[in-house]
Design an enzyme around this catalytic site. Structure first.
Site, PDB file in Angstrom:
ATOM      1  N   GLU A 186       0.194   3.671   1.717  1.00 39.05           N
ATOM      2  CA  GLU A 186       0.271   4.120   3.116  1.00 39.05           C
ATOM      3  C   GLU A 186       1.665   3.887   3.698  1.00 39.05           C
ATOM      4  O   GLU A 186       2.045   4.530   4.673  1.00 39.05           O
ATOM      5  CB  GLU A 186      -0.748   3.368   3.985  1.00 39.05           C
ATOM      6  CG  GLU A 186      -2.093   4.045   4.133  1.00 39.05           C
ATOM      7  CD  GLU A 186      -2.055   5.237   5.090  1.00 39.05           C
ATOM      8  OE1 GLU A 186      -2.574   6.301   4.684  1.00 39.05           O
ATOM      9  OE2 GLU A 186      -1.523   5.116   6.211  1.00 39.05           O
ATOM     10  N   TYR A 206      -1.551   0.580  10.656  1.00 37.42           N
ATOM     11  CA  TYR A 206      -1.809  -0.105   9.384  1.00 37.42           C
ATOM     12  C   TYR A 206      -0.600   0.016   8.451  1.00 37.42           C
ATOM     13  O   TYR A 206      -0.136  -0.977   7.873  1.00 37.42           O
ATOM     14  CB  TYR A 206      -3.061   0.497   8.724  1.00 37.42           C
ATOM     15  CG  TYR A 206      -3.257   0.072   7.288  1.00 37.42           C
ATOM     16  CD1 TYR A 206      -3.850  -1.141   6.971  1.00 37.42           C
ATOM     17  CD2 TYR A 206      -2.828   0.881   6.235  1.00 37.42           C
ATOM     18  CE1 TYR A 206      -4.017  -1.543   5.659  1.00 37.42           C
ATOM     19  CE2 TYR A 206      -2.986   0.493   4.920  1.00 37.42           C
ATOM     20  CZ  TYR A 206      -3.578  -0.714   4.632  1.00 37.42           C
ATOM     21  OH  TYR A 206      -3.735  -1.109   3.322  1.00 37.42           O
ATOM     22  N   SER A 217       0.820  -1.214   0.000  1.00 35.36           N
ATOM     23  CA  SER A 217       0.000   0.000   0.000  1.00 35.36           C
ATOM     24  C   SER A 217       0.850   1.260   0.000  1.00 35.36           C
ATOM     25  O   SER A 217       1.910   1.318   0.634  1.00 35.36           O
ATOM     26  CB  SER A 217      -0.865  -0.020   1.261  1.00 35.36           C
ATOM     27  OG  SER A 217      -1.340   1.272   1.543  1.00 35.36           O
TER      28      SER A 217
HETATM   29  O1  G4F Z   1     -10.440   6.871   2.040  1.00 41.27           O
HETATM   30  P1  G4F Z   1      -9.506   6.819   3.183  1.00 41.27           P
HETATM   31  O2  G4F Z   1     -10.014   6.251   4.459  1.00 41.27           O
HETATM   32  O3  G4F Z   1      -8.209   6.057   2.643  1.00 41.27           O
HETATM   33  P2  G4F Z   1      -6.687   5.982   3.171  1.00 41.27           P
HETATM   34  O4  G4F Z   1      -6.580   6.216   4.624  1.00 41.27           O
HETATM   35  O5  G4F Z   1      -5.860   6.825   2.259  1.00 41.27           O
HETATM   36  O6  G4F Z   1      -6.357   4.432   2.945  1.00 41.27           O
HETATM   37  C1  G4F Z   1      -6.797   3.724   1.799  1.00 41.27           C
HETATM   38  O7  G4F Z   1      -5.807   3.749   0.816  1.00 41.27           O
HETATM   39  C2  G4F Z   1      -4.610   3.044   1.165  1.00 41.27           C
HETATM   40  C3  G4F Z   1      -3.667   3.191  -0.016  1.00 41.27           C
HETATM   41  O8  G4F Z   1      -2.910   4.357   0.183  1.00 41.27           O
HETATM   42  C4  G4F Z   1      -4.941   1.607   1.471  1.00 41.27           C
HETATM   43  F1  G4F Z   1      -3.806   0.939   1.790  1.00 41.27           F
HETATM   44  C5  G4F Z   1      -5.900   1.547   2.625  1.00 41.27           C
HETATM   45  O9  G4F Z   1      -6.252   0.203   2.899  1.00 41.27           O
HETATM   46  C6  G4F Z   1      -7.153   2.309   2.209  1.00 41.27           C
HETATM   47  O10 G4F Z   1      -7.722   1.628   1.105  1.00 41.27           O
HETATM   48  O11 G4F Z   1      -8.963   8.300   3.514  1.00 41.27           O
HETATM   49  C7  G4F Z   1      -8.418   9.135   2.511  1.00 41.27           C
HETATM   50  C8  G4F Z   1      -8.171  10.523   3.080  1.00 41.27           C
HETATM   51  C9  G4F Z   1      -7.409  10.540   4.418  1.00 41.27           C
HETATM   52  O12 G4F Z   1      -6.417  11.533   4.360  1.00 41.27           O
HETATM   53  C10 G4F Z   1      -8.452  10.916   5.447  1.00 41.27           C
HETATM   54  O13 G4F Z   1      -7.951  11.654   6.567  1.00 41.27           O
HETATM   55  O14 G4F Z   1      -9.437  11.139   3.356  1.00 41.27           O
HETATM   56  C11 G4F Z   1      -9.366  11.799   4.602  1.00 41.27           C
HETATM   57  N1  G4F Z   1     -10.713  11.925   5.163  1.00 41.27           N
HETATM   58  C12 G4F Z   1     -11.330  13.098   5.473  1.00 41.27           C
HETATM   59  N2  G4F Z   1     -12.535  12.855   5.990  1.00 41.27           N
HETATM   60  C13 G4F Z   1     -11.540  10.910   5.511  1.00 41.27           C
HETATM   61  C14 G4F Z   1     -12.692  11.505   6.030  1.00 41.27           C
HETATM   62  N3  G4F Z   1     -11.405   9.566   5.407  1.00 41.27           N
HETATM   63  C15 G4F Z   1     -12.440   8.783   5.820  1.00 41.27           C
HETATM   64  N4  G4F Z   1     -12.328   7.438   5.697  1.00 41.27           N
HETATM   65  N5  G4F Z   1     -13.580   9.335   6.353  1.00 41.27           N
HETATM   66  C16 G4F Z   1     -13.761  10.691   6.483  1.00 41.27           C
HETATM   67  O15 G4F Z   1     -14.797  11.166   6.969  1.00 41.27           O
END
Ligand code: G4F
Length: 329
Positions: A128, A149, A126
């Site tokens: 990440e 993670y 990933s």
């Molecule tokens: O969609 P996210 O939760 O994805 P994140 O953390 O980037 O991780 C995903 O991608 C990775 C690959 O880089 C994978 F390995 C992992 O398993 C997963 O699929 O969050 C994306 C961004 C973050 O910066 C977070 O802080 O969106 C921001 N965000 C802002 N508000 C939010 C929210 N994320 C989530 N989930 N929910 C919110 O309300």
């Protein structure tokens, strides 16, 4: 008789597992999947082609169950997609995340080594892992993970490289940047936004609470990314590849785009929620896909705007169908 093409997928019921299964069935593979026993089984992503798959009960926490399934199936390729994959959960359950996302990889690799080291192995690594290493990030960028993670995925990556170097296993690590689709879980930000847009548009919700709007991600389309996974196992030599679009957007731009598809003004509906801010954030991910383009011939087919539109439209269709079914009940 043709060459045996038998794939075994961990995490087959997830977004990537479902798209990869469809691709491998099209490529005439016999496709097997590992599923964990659970009192609430969720097969909706694979329901339409489940009768063409063979599912086996096993668990990444249970070494012998993996050995047994691999002995029984005798796969030619294994795709290790199973993990605790939601970043915020990894702070609440760091040990469980380590068991699945880190040690789980070693358990599958140990089973490969014991049963048949000739099996080709794909590890879902990933972006990440890059954490706060500055963009653009490529295969040579140092890892600097920011979440339990991310730390667990770094372990998974290096143990994969190690089994390649120690035992000569054809083991590859695909370093995939964020990839999304209508099958994405609703806890991830893209799907959380597109689902909310659909519900707001259709009048069943009014508000969307989000965390950090300034985070930057390189978002691609999941069906494109599973092609890259498969491509990595068809090479002459094993290696590690970054899979990304090379284009970056902020969460704010994602929100603007998704609300725009439905003709809505996001400022009227989006509220900031401090409880959704992470203890440590990955601010800026932007992949350099040069190596995968040159060596795998891989290119993304669906861009950011088209993907967001596809996701909003799919959620609108679903929410409308649910409302219709509710009205008839
Ligand atoms: O969609 P996210 O939760 O994805 P994140 O953390 O980037 O991780 C995903 O991608 C990775 C690959 O880089 C994978 F390995 C992992 O398993 C997963 O699929 O969050 C994306 C961004 C973050 O910066 C977070 O802080 O969106 C921001 N965000 C802002 N508000 C939010 C929210 N994320 C989530 N989930 N929910 C919110 O309300």
């Amino acid at each position: 008789m043709g060459e045996r093409r038998v794939a075994l997928i961990t995490g087959i019921t997830g977004q990537d597992g479902s798209y990869l299964s469809e691709l491998l069935l099209e490529e005439s593979y016999e496709v097997h999947g590992i599923v964990r026993r659970s009192s609430t089984e969720r097969f909706e992503r694979i329901a339409s082609f489940k009768d063409r798959l063979t599912l086996h009960q096993a668990d990444l926490l249970d070494q012998l169950s993996l050995v047994d399934v691999i002995r029984q199936v005798r796969p030619t390729e294994i795709y290790n997609l199973a993990a605790q994959s939601f970043v915020p959960t990894s702070w609440r359950q760091p040990l469980l995340t380590g068991e699945f996302t880190a040690l789980g990889v070693t358990r599958v690799l140990e089973a490969v080594r014991l049963v048949d080291p000739g099996i080709r192995f794909y590890q879902a690594s990933s972006s990440e892992m890059f954490g706060n290493s500055p963009p653009p990030q490529g295969e040579r960028t140092p890892f600097s993970p920011r979440s339990p993670y991310g730390v667990a995925k770094v372990y998974g990556h290096f143990i994969t490289v190690n089994y390649r170097e120690s035992y000569g296993v054809f083991a590859v690590s695909g370093i995939l940047f964020n990839h999304e689709s209508p099958r994405r879980g609703k806890e991830f930000v893209t799907r959380k936004v597109t689902d909310a847009v659909a519900r707001i548009k259709l009048g069943v919700a009014d508000e969307l609470r989000l965390g950090n709007l300034e985070a930057r991600r390189d978002w691609g389309y999941a069906p494109d990314y599973v092609r890259a996974m498969w491509g990595m196992l068809q090479q002459r030599e094993p290696g590690d590849y970054v899979i990304a679009t090379g284009v970056q957007h902020t969460v704010r731009q994602l929100v603007e785009c998704a609300f725009g598809v439905a003709g809505l003004d996001w400022r009227r509906h989006v509220r900031s929620d401090p409880s959704l801010i992470r203890p440590a954030e990955v601010d800026s991910l932007l992949g350099d896909p040069t190596r995968s383009r040159d060596r795998l011939g891989w290119k993304p087919r669906v861009g950011f705007e088209e993907m967001v539109r596809l996701m909003v439209e799919a959620d609108m269709d679903r929410v409308a169908a649910e409302a219709h079914a509710g009205a008839r009940a």
